[in-house]
Design an enzyme around this catalytic site. Structure first.
Site, PDB file in Angstrom:
ATOM      1  N   TYR A 192      48.043  19.945  -6.937  1.00  0.00           N
ATOM      2  CA  TYR A 192      48.772  20.754  -6.094  1.00  0.00           C
ATOM      3  C   TYR A 192      49.964  20.041  -5.493  1.00  0.00           C
ATOM      4  O   TYR A 192      49.722  19.133  -4.873  1.00  0.00           O
ATOM      5  CB  TYR A 192      48.100  21.564  -5.014  1.00  0.00           C
ATOM      6  CG  TYR A 192      47.074  22.451  -5.436  1.00  0.00           C
ATOM      7  CD1 TYR A 192      45.676  22.035  -5.998  1.00  0.00           C
ATOM      8  CD2 TYR A 192      47.338  23.935  -5.776  1.00  0.00           C
ATOM      9  CE1 TYR A 192      44.838  22.927  -6.196  1.00  0.00           C
ATOM     10  CE2 TYR A 192      46.274  25.020  -6.010  1.00  0.00           C
ATOM     11  CZ  TYR A 192      45.183  24.488  -6.435  1.00  0.00           C
ATOM     12  OH  TYR A 192      44.265  25.197  -6.744  1.00  0.00           O
ATOM     13  N   LYS A 246      41.427  32.297  -5.495  1.00  0.00           N
ATOM     14  CA  LYS A 246      40.599  33.093  -5.028  1.00  0.00           C
ATOM     15  C   LYS A 246      40.313  34.377  -5.446  1.00  0.00           C
ATOM     16  O   LYS A 246      39.378  35.132  -5.421  1.00  0.00           O
ATOM     17  CB  LYS A 246      40.607  33.274  -3.236  1.00  0.00           C
ATOM     18  CG  LYS A 246      40.613  31.958  -2.608  1.00  0.00           C
ATOM     19  CD  LYS A 246      38.998  31.375  -2.842  1.00  0.00           C
ATOM     20  CE  LYS A 246      38.700  30.031  -2.593  1.00  0.00           C
ATOM     21  NZ  LYS A 246      37.760  29.538  -3.468  1.00  0.00           N
ATOM     22  N   TYR A 266      37.780  25.966  -0.504  1.00  0.00           N
ATOM     23  CA  TYR A 266      38.014  25.830  -2.227  1.00  0.00           C
ATOM     24  C   TYR A 266      36.586  26.260  -2.789  1.00  0.00           C
ATOM     25  O   TYR A 266      36.833  26.851  -3.870  1.00  0.00           O
ATOM     26  CB  TYR A 266      38.704  24.688  -2.401  1.00  0.00           C
ATOM     27  CG  TYR A 266      39.555  24.720  -3.495  1.00  0.00           C
ATOM     28  CD1 TYR A 266      41.108  24.778  -3.574  1.00  0.00           C
ATOM     29  CD2 TYR A 266      38.740  24.234  -4.813  1.00  0.00           C
ATOM     30  CE1 TYR A 266      41.392  24.775  -4.877  1.00  0.00           C
ATOM     31  CE2 TYR A 266      39.499  24.583  -6.022  1.00  0.00           C
ATOM     32  CZ  TYR A 266      40.776  24.629  -6.038  1.00  0.00           C
ATOM     33  OH  TYR A 266      41.567  24.697  -7.284  1.00  0.00           O
ATOM     34  N   HIS A 276      34.827  20.227 -11.798  1.00  0.00           N
ATOM     35  CA  HIS A 276      35.624  19.438 -11.201  1.00  0.00           C
ATOM     36  C   HIS A 276      35.224  19.044  -9.913  1.00  0.00           C
ATOM     37  O   HIS A 276      34.689  20.108  -9.022  1.00  0.00           O
ATOM     38  CB  HIS A 276      36.909  20.193 -10.976  1.00  0.00           C
ATOM     39  CG  HIS A 276      37.779  20.109 -12.295  1.00  0.00           C
ATOM     40  ND1 HIS A 276      39.118  20.286 -12.276  1.00  0.00           N
ATOM     41  CD2 HIS A 276      37.417  19.835 -13.581  1.00  0.00           C
ATOM     42  CE1 HIS A 276      39.847  20.210 -13.612  1.00  0.00           C
ATOM     43  NE2 HIS A 276      38.638  19.900 -14.318  1.00  0.00           N
ATOM     44  N   PRO A 319      47.705  33.603  -5.616  1.00  0.00           N
ATOM     45  CA  PRO A 319      46.993  32.693  -6.414  1.00  0.00           C
ATOM     46  C   PRO A 319      46.497  31.279  -5.945  1.00  0.00           C
ATOM     47  O   PRO A 319      45.742  30.743  -6.192  1.00  0.00           O
ATOM     48  CB  PRO A 319      47.679  32.576  -7.926  1.00  0.00           C
ATOM     49  CG  PRO A 319      49.113  32.726  -7.436  1.00  0.00           C
ATOM     50  CD  PRO A 319      48.884  33.821  -6.312  1.00  0.00           C
TER      51      PRO A 319
HETATM   52  P1  FAD Z   1      41.825  43.316 -13.355  1.00  0.00           P
HETATM   53  O1  FAD Z   1      41.461  42.178 -13.802  1.00  0.00           O
HETATM   54  O2  FAD Z   1      43.094  43.924 -12.958  1.00  0.00           O
HETATM   55  O3  FAD Z   1      41.168  44.641 -14.002  1.00  0.00           O
HETATM   56  C1  FAD Z   1      41.369  45.904 -13.737  1.00  0.00           C
HETATM   57  C2  FAD Z   1      41.357  46.600 -15.181  1.00  0.00           C
HETATM   58  O4  FAD Z   1      41.319  48.071 -14.907  1.00  0.00           O
HETATM   59  C3  FAD Z   1      42.375  46.376 -16.085  1.00  0.00           C
HETATM   60  O5  FAD Z   1      41.921  45.847 -17.425  1.00  0.00           O
HETATM   61  C4  FAD Z   1      43.285  47.781 -16.160  1.00  0.00           C
HETATM   62  O6  FAD Z   1      43.957  47.857 -17.341  1.00  0.00           O
HETATM   63  C5  FAD Z   1      42.245  48.667 -16.070  1.00  0.00           C
HETATM   64  N1  FAD Z   1      43.098  49.815 -15.419  1.00  0.00           N
HETATM   65  C6  FAD Z   1      43.860  49.921 -14.404  1.00  0.00           C
HETATM   66  N2  FAD Z   1      44.328  51.286 -14.272  1.00  0.00           N
HETATM   67  C7  FAD Z   1      43.276  52.182 -14.764  1.00  0.00           C
HETATM   68  C8  FAD Z   1      43.271  53.544 -15.126  1.00  0.00           C
HETATM   69  N3  FAD Z   1      44.007  54.384 -14.455  1.00  0.00           N
HETATM   70  N4  FAD Z   1      42.240  53.989 -16.091  1.00  0.00           N
HETATM   71  C9  FAD Z   1      41.484  52.970 -16.905  1.00  0.00           C
HETATM   72  N5  FAD Z   1      41.558  51.751 -16.492  1.00  0.00           N
HETATM   73  C10 FAD Z   1      42.488  50.997 -15.804  1.00  0.00           C
HETATM   74  N6  FAD Z   1      43.354  34.576  -9.550  1.00  0.00           N
HETATM   75  C11 FAD Z   1      42.852  33.445  -9.546  1.00  0.00           C
HETATM   76  O7  FAD Z   1      41.975  33.456  -8.945  1.00  0.00           O
HETATM   77  N7  FAD Z   1      43.604  32.508 -10.165  1.00  0.00           N
HETATM   78  C12 FAD Z   1      44.755  32.795 -11.007  1.00  0.00           C
HETATM   79  O8  FAD Z   1      45.663  31.954 -11.430  1.00  0.00           O
HETATM   80  C13 FAD Z   1      45.372  33.860 -11.123  1.00  0.00           C
HETATM   81  N8  FAD Z   1      46.414  34.376 -11.718  1.00  0.00           N
HETATM   82  C14 FAD Z   1      46.492  35.831 -11.770  1.00  0.00           C
HETATM   83  C15 FAD Z   1      47.802  35.930 -12.624  1.00  0.00           C
HETATM   84  C16 FAD Z   1      48.327  37.367 -12.668  1.00  0.00           C
HETATM   85  C17 FAD Z   1      49.544  37.800 -13.323  1.00  0.00           C
HETATM   86  C18 FAD Z   1      47.372  38.603 -11.980  1.00  0.00           C
HETATM   87  C19 FAD Z   1      47.937  40.011 -12.125  1.00  0.00           C
HETATM   88  C20 FAD Z   1      46.281  38.089 -11.273  1.00  0.00           C
HETATM   89  C21 FAD Z   1      45.935  36.755 -11.127  1.00  0.00           C
HETATM   90  N9  FAD Z   1      44.814  36.260 -10.565  1.00  0.00           N
HETATM   91  C22 FAD Z   1      44.574  35.201 -10.325  1.00  0.00           C
HETATM   92  C23 FAD Z   1      43.706  37.285 -10.164  1.00  0.00           C
HETATM   93  C24 FAD Z   1      42.776  37.710 -10.845  1.00  0.00           C
HETATM   94  O9  FAD Z   1      43.070  37.620 -12.346  1.00  0.00           O
HETATM   95  C25 FAD Z   1      42.266  38.877 -10.595  1.00  0.00           C
HETATM   96  O10 FAD Z   1      41.794  38.616  -9.303  1.00  0.00           O
HETATM   97  C26 FAD Z   1      40.996  39.573 -11.374  1.00  0.00           C
HETATM   98  O11 FAD Z   1      41.538  39.993 -12.658  1.00  0.00           O
HETATM   99  C27 FAD Z   1      40.634  40.725 -10.774  1.00  0.00           C
HETATM  100  O12 FAD Z   1      39.577  41.411 -11.623  1.00  0.00           O
HETATM  101  P2  FAD Z   1      39.543  42.903 -11.648  1.00  0.00           P
HETATM  102  O13 FAD Z   1      38.407  43.489 -12.614  1.00  0.00           O
HETATM  103  O14 FAD Z   1      39.166  43.372 -10.277  1.00  0.00           O
HETATM  104  O15 FAD Z   1      41.108  43.640 -11.979  1.00  0.00           O
HETATM  105  C1  DHB Z   2      44.864  28.248 -11.483  1.00  0.00           C
HETATM  106  C2  DHB Z   2      45.617  29.130 -10.502  1.00  0.00           C
HETATM  107  C3  DHB Z   2      45.624  28.941  -9.369  1.00  0.00           C
HETATM  108  O1  DHB Z   2      46.073  29.680  -8.662  1.00  0.00           O
HETATM  109  C4  DHB Z   2      44.609  27.760  -8.678  1.00  0.00           C
HETATM  110  O2  DHB Z   2      44.944  27.529  -7.316  1.00  0.00           O
HETATM  111  C5  DHB Z   2      44.257  26.949  -9.536  1.00  0.00           C
HETATM  112  C6  DHB Z   2      44.139  27.120 -11.038  1.00  0.00           C
HETATM  113  C7  DHB Z   2      45.078  28.524 -13.041  1.00  0.00           C
HETATM  114  O3  DHB Z   2      45.277  29.471 -13.268  1.00  0.00           O
HETATM  115  O4  DHB Z   2      44.412  27.516 -13.728  1.00  0.00           O
END
Ligand code: FAD
Ligand code: DHB
Length: 394
Positions: free
Chosen positions: A202, A298, A385, A72, A294
């Site tokens: 957006y 980031k 961005y 994009h 979100p």
């Molecule tokens: P996570 O993906 O949370 O992974 C952590 C892992 O640790 C999980 O699998 C969990 O089950 C495991 N865990 C937790 N506690 C324990 C324990 N005690 N023992 C063993 N394992 C454990 N970011 C964006 O950029 N755009 C988005 O649109 C966006 N949408 C999101 C929507 C939601 C509902 C959420 C919650 C987050 C969203 N994010 C988004 C953020 C992005 O998904 C996260 O920043 C990303 O998943 C971070 O990765 P991580 O591996 O650090 O954490």
């Molecule tokens: C998506 C989520 C976001 O927060 C964003 O800024 C752009 C895309 C997504 O889930 O696709």
């Protein structure tokens, strides 16, 4: 059990770290509380920066992303009955972003690390806590088949997300927490319909924020700002599509294809940082150390920049017996974290409906009008961005 780097959590942070270390011959074990299918079923981020795409290639898990990911070159902002495009390459020396879902990234990392390389990942294995993080052999205490077990490590990587246990294993007087919550949430739908537009839209609208995003040419991801206490059960598919269309410019709304949900969920919005990100031999990375709202996508990208720095620090330790990068990890990662916290907070504040105070919305419209007419402001938005550069770390 014993390993060199014990990793808590098999989200993108934990899997990417394990994969990068494995490629350098460093032994890891991942302990994950949920099942593999549960982790893969969570619908989250969709837009990745060039820095993260390059790291996935380095991890030899970028092949499908390079085939199926969508490049994009800009985004669109709708406000005050206008639709304005922001051109990233023009404002960033040619940089772009990639649309490729977190679910796909997680799948690709699991396939490469577990199925092909035989990496050790234990699912349905919740970690209870970390002990001795300030000694030379920290232990991860976990439960397997109802039995309490220990994983003895050289180092522990807390990649267990916001609700994980690694951050909570640190005494309160050793950690500083910074937090801001927002008075609304995002209601999201995933549906197998072609995206309404080739690029993301957006929208700042008097009824509240809306976002048109996608996962592929045939799968759309859309969001509308909702009340904090709203529930998915309150929304039929038709009610969602109606509300989304109301918040978009008429010519966009008219061409919207609708369909049944594959998934619908509500996410709260939060800015959160834990400082520092290193406690003796325990290192926090990704959502366990910080959360962004979100807006601007980031969260996942920050997890990747943490892992960029942390993987290099571990590799320098095991290959060259150097500890200087481990010592610099927290301050280096946090510099980039705070910049993303600032950008996401700014973009959230600019695009959402906060209250019924018309002053706030007039100020937003004035700022958006300024933004799309100022090369300086467009450059600031675009370079944030597409992702601020990673610092030199060697
Ligand atoms: P996570 O993906 O949370 O992974 C952590 C892992 O640790 C999980 O699998 C969990 O089950 C495991 N865990 C937790 N506690 C324990 C324990 N005690 N023992 C063993 N394992 C454990 N970011 C964006 O950029 N755009 C988005 O649109 C966006 N949408 C999101 C929507 C939601 C509902 C959420 C919650 C987050 C969203 N994010 C988004 C953020 C992005 O998904 C996260 O920043 C990303 O998943 C971070 O990765 P991580 O591996 O650090 O954490
Ligand atoms: C998506 C989520 C976001 O927060 C964003 O800024 C752009 C895309 C997504 O889930 O696709």
């Amino acid at each position: 059990m014993r390993t060199q780097v014990g990793i808590i959590g098999s989200g993108p942070s934990g899997l990417l770290l394990a994969r990068l270390l494995h490629l350098q011959g460093i032994d890891t074990v991942i302990l994950e509380s949920h099942s593999r299918d549960y982790v893969l079923g969570r619908i989250r981020a969709g837009v990745i920066e060039q820095g993260m795409a390059d790291l996935l290639r380095e991890a030899k898990a970028g092949e499908r992303m390079d085939k199926e990911g969508l490049i994009h070159e800009g985004i669109n902002i709708a406000f005050d009955d206008r639709l304005e495009r922001i051109d990233f390459p023009k404002h960033t020396d040619g940089k772009v972003v990639m649309v490729y879902g977190q679910t796909e990234i997680t799948y690709d990392l699991m396939k490469a690390h577990i199925d092909e390389a035989g990496g050790k990942v234990y699912y349905d294995t919740p970690v209870i806590g970390v002990e001795g993080y300030d000694t030379d052999s920290p232990k991860i205490i976990y439960e397997q088949n109802g039995q309490r077990q220990e994983l003895v490590c050289d180092f522990v990587a807390g990649c267990d997300g916001y609700h994980g246990v690694s951050r909570k294993s640190i005494p309160a007087d050793k950690i500083s927490l910074f937090e801001r919550t927002y008075p609304f949430g995002w209601l999201g739908i995933l549906s197998d319909v072609p995206p309404v537009n080739e690029e993301l839209i957006y929208a700042n609208h008097p009824r509240g924020f809306a976002l048109c995003s996608m996962r592929s040419h045939t799968r759309s991801r859309y969001y509308v700002q909702c009340e904090l206490d709203d529930k998915v059960e309150n929304w039929t598919d038709d009610a969602f599509w109606d509300e989304l269309r109301r918040r978009l410019p008429p010519r966009v709304a008219d061409s919207m294809k609708t369909g049944p949900r594959l998934e619908m969920s509500i996410a709260p919005l939060r800015s959160f940082v834990a400082e520092p990100m290193r406690f003796g031999r325990l290192f926090l990375a990704g959502d366990s150390a910080h959360i962004v709202p979100p807006t601007g996508a980031k969260g996942l990208n920050l997890a990747a920049s943490d892992i960029y720095y942390l993987s290099r620090a571990f590799i320098a330790y095991y290959k060259e017996k150097r500890t200087d990068l481990l010592d610099r990890y927290s301050e280096t990662a946090l510099r980039r974290v705070w910049k993303a916290i600032r950008f996401s907070w700014w973009y959230t504040s600019l695009m959402h409906k906060f209250d019924d105070d018309m002053m706030t919305s007039r100020l937003q419209i004035a700022e958006l009008d300024y933004l799309v007419n100022s090369d300086a402001a467009l450059t600031t938005l675009s370079e944030n961005y597409v992702g601020l550069p990673y610092e030199k770390f060697e």
